[in-house]
Write a protein that holds these residues in place. Structure first.
Motif, mmCIF file in Angstrom:
data_model
loop_
_atom_site.group_PDB
_atom_site.id
_atom_site.type_symbol
_atom_site.label_atom_id
_atom_site.label_comp_id
_atom_site.label_asym_id
_atom_site.label_seq_id
_atom_site.Cartn_x
_atom_site.Cartn_y
_atom_site.Cartn_z
ATOM 1 N N LYS A 85 -3.052 0.660 -6.799
ATOM 2 C CA LYS A 85 -2.336 -0.550 -6.392
ATOM 3 C C LYS A 85 -1.850 -0.384 -4.954
ATOM 4 C CE LYS A 85 0.949 -3.528 -8.654
ATOM 5 N NZ LYS A 85 2.154 -3.528 -7.885
ATOM 6 N N LEU A 86 -2.097 -1.399 -4.130
ATOM 7 C CA LEU A 86 -1.650 -1.313 -2.736
ATOM 8 C C LEU A 86 -0.133 -1.180 -2.668
ATOM 9 C CD1 LEU A 86 -3.731 -4.085 -0.917
ATOM 10 C CD2 LEU A 86 -4.122 -1.609 -0.918
ATOM 11 N N HIS A 87 0.327 -0.483 -1.634
ATOM 12 C CA HIS A 87 1.765 -0.427 -1.370
ATOM 13 C C HIS A 87 2.219 -1.824 -0.939
ATOM 14 C CE1 HIS A 87 5.486 0.512 0.734
ATOM 15 N NE2 HIS A 87 5.521 1.614 -0.010
ATOM 16 N N PRO A 88 3.463 -2.229 -1.248
ATOM 17 C CA PRO A 88 3.940 -3.548 -0.829
ATOM 18 C C PRO A 88 3.755 -3.829 0.664
ATOM 19 C CG PRO A 88 5.492 -2.582 -2.368
ATOM 20 C CD PRO A 88 4.428 -1.541 -2.116
ATOM 21 N N ILE A 89 3.840 -2.802 1.508
ATOM 22 C CA ILE A 89 3.630 -3.062 2.948
ATOM 23 C C ILE A 89 2.169 -3.466 3.190
ATOM 24 C CG2 ILE A 89 3.692 -2.079 5.284
ATOM 25 C CD1 ILE A 89 5.880 -0.165 4.261
ATOM 26 N N GLN A 90 1.255 -2.802 2.513
ATOM 27 C CA GLN A 90 -0.160 -3.169 2.655
ATOM 28 C C GLN A 90 -0.391 -4.596 2.150
ATOM 29 O OE1 GLN A 90 -1.309 0.433 0.419
ATOM 30 N NE2 GLN A 90 -2.608 0.979 2.145
ATOM 31 N N GLU A 91 0.228 -4.903 1.014
ATOM 32 C CA GLU A 91 0.084 -6.261 0.466
ATOM 33 C C GLU A 91 0.664 -7.297 1.407
ATOM 34 O OE1 GLU A 91 1.152 -7.543 -3.483
ATOM 35 O OE2 GLU A 91 0.734 -5.506 -4.176
ATOM 36 N N ALA A 92 1.806 -6.966 2.019
ATOM 37 C CA ALA A 92 2.445 -7.919 2.935
ATOM 38 C C ALA A 92 1.559 -8.170 4.158
ATOM 39 C CB ALA A 92 3.818 -7.394 3.361
ATOM 40 N N PHE A 93 0.897 -7.133 4.664
ATOM 41 C CA PHE A 93 -0.020 -7.326 5.799
ATOM 42 C C PHE A 93 -1.149 -8.283 5.395
ATOM 43 C CE2 PHE A 93 0.491 -4.587 9.652
ATOM 44 C CZ PHE A 93 1.750 -4.107 9.352
ATOM 45 N N LEU A 94 -1.661 -8.124 4.181
ATOM 46 C CA LEU A 94 -2.722 -9.030 3.704
ATOM 47 C C LEU A 94 -2.183 -10.445 3.568
ATOM 48 C CD1 LEU A 94 -4.493 -7.098 0.800
ATOM 49 C CD2 LEU A 94 -5.526 -7.887 2.933
ATOM 50 N N ASN A 95 -1.022 -10.529 2.919
ATOM 51 C CA ASN A 95 -0.407 -11.811 2.624
ATOM 52 C C ASN A 95 -0.094 -12.623 3.881
ATOM 53 O OD1 ASN A 95 2.056 -13.487 1.575
ATOM 54 N ND2 ASN A 95 0.963 -12.739 -0.236
ATOM 55 N N GLU A 96 0.302 -11.939 4.938
ATOM 56 C CA GLU A 96 0.673 -12.615 6.192
ATOM 57 C C GLU A 96 -0.506 -12.718 7.157
ATOM 58 O OE1 GLU A 96 3.470 -14.135 7.188
ATOM 59 O OE2 GLU A 96 4.358 -13.800 5.233
#
Ligand code: FES
Ligand code: FES
Length: 159
Positions: A85-96
Motif C-alpha cells: 500500500k502506498l504511503h499517504p504522501i505518495q497517495e497525496a502526490f497522485l491525488n494532487e
C-alpha cells in the motif's frame, strides 16, 4: 582496489556489501541493490533527485560514500510503501497530480516524509524550505506543495 565491508539496514533489511572506497551511496542503491526508485539527476548535490533518509535525515546520496553508511539505516522511496500500500504522501502526490515527469518525485516524497515526521503541521513556508534542495524542472511547485498539505491533513487524521 580493495573493497570495504559495509553492514547496514536498508528499508528494514540487514544487509552486507563489499564496495570500493569511492563508491557512492547512490551507485550502491541503484546498481548493487537494484533499487531504481532513487534517481540520479546532477550527481553533484544540486538537484535532490537522489535524496534518501540516512538515520532519518534526508541526504543527497550522490554525495555520501557507501563506506560511510556502515552501521547506519537507509530508507529509500521503496521503503515507504507498506504491505503493498502506498504511503499517504505518495497517495497525496497522485491525488494532487503532483507528478509531472516524475523524475524528481522520489526525492520530493522522501524530503516531505522527513518534514512531516518532525512537524506534522507545516506552514507553506516550512514546506518550501524543506523542499528547497529538491529541484523540479517541470511546471512548478504548486501541486507539490498542495500534495504535502494534503498528506499532512491525512496523517493528522490518522490515514
Ligand atoms: S543527483 Fe544527487 S543531488 Fe542531484
Ligand atoms: S516532475 Fe519532472 S522534474 Fe519534477
Amino acid at each position: 582496489m580493495e573493497k570495504l565491508k559495509v553492514s547496514f539496514k536498508i528499508n528494514g533489511e540487514e544487509t552486507v556489501l563489499y564496495v570500493a572506497p569511492n563508491r557512492t551511496l547512490l551507485e550502491m542503491i541503484r546498481e548493487d541493490l537494484k533499487l531504481s526508485g532513487t534517481k540520479e539527476g546532477c550527481g553533484i548535490g544540486d538537484c535532490g533527485a537522489c535524496t534518501v533518509l540516512l538515520d532519518g535525515v534526508p541526504v543527497n546520496s550522490c554525495l555520501v560514500l557507501a563506506p560511510e553508511i556502515d552501521g547506519k539505516e537507509v530508507v529509500t522511496i521503496e521503503g515507504l510503501a507498506q504491505d503493498g500500500k502506498l504511503h499517504p504522501i505518495q497517495e497525496a502526490f497522485l491525488n494532487e497530480n503532483a507528478l509531472q515527469c516524475g523524475f524528481c518525485t522520489p526525492g520530493m516524497v522522501i524530503s516531505s516524509y522527513a518534514l512531516l515526521k518532525r512537524n506534522e503541521n507545516p506552514s507553506e513556508d516550512d514546506i518550501k524550505e524543506a523542499l528547497s534542495g529538491n529541484l523540479c524542472r517541470c511546471t512548478g511547485y504548486t501541486k507539490i506543495i498542495e500534495a504535502v498539505k494534503k498528506a499532512s491533513s491525512w496523517l493528522k487524521g490518522g490515514k
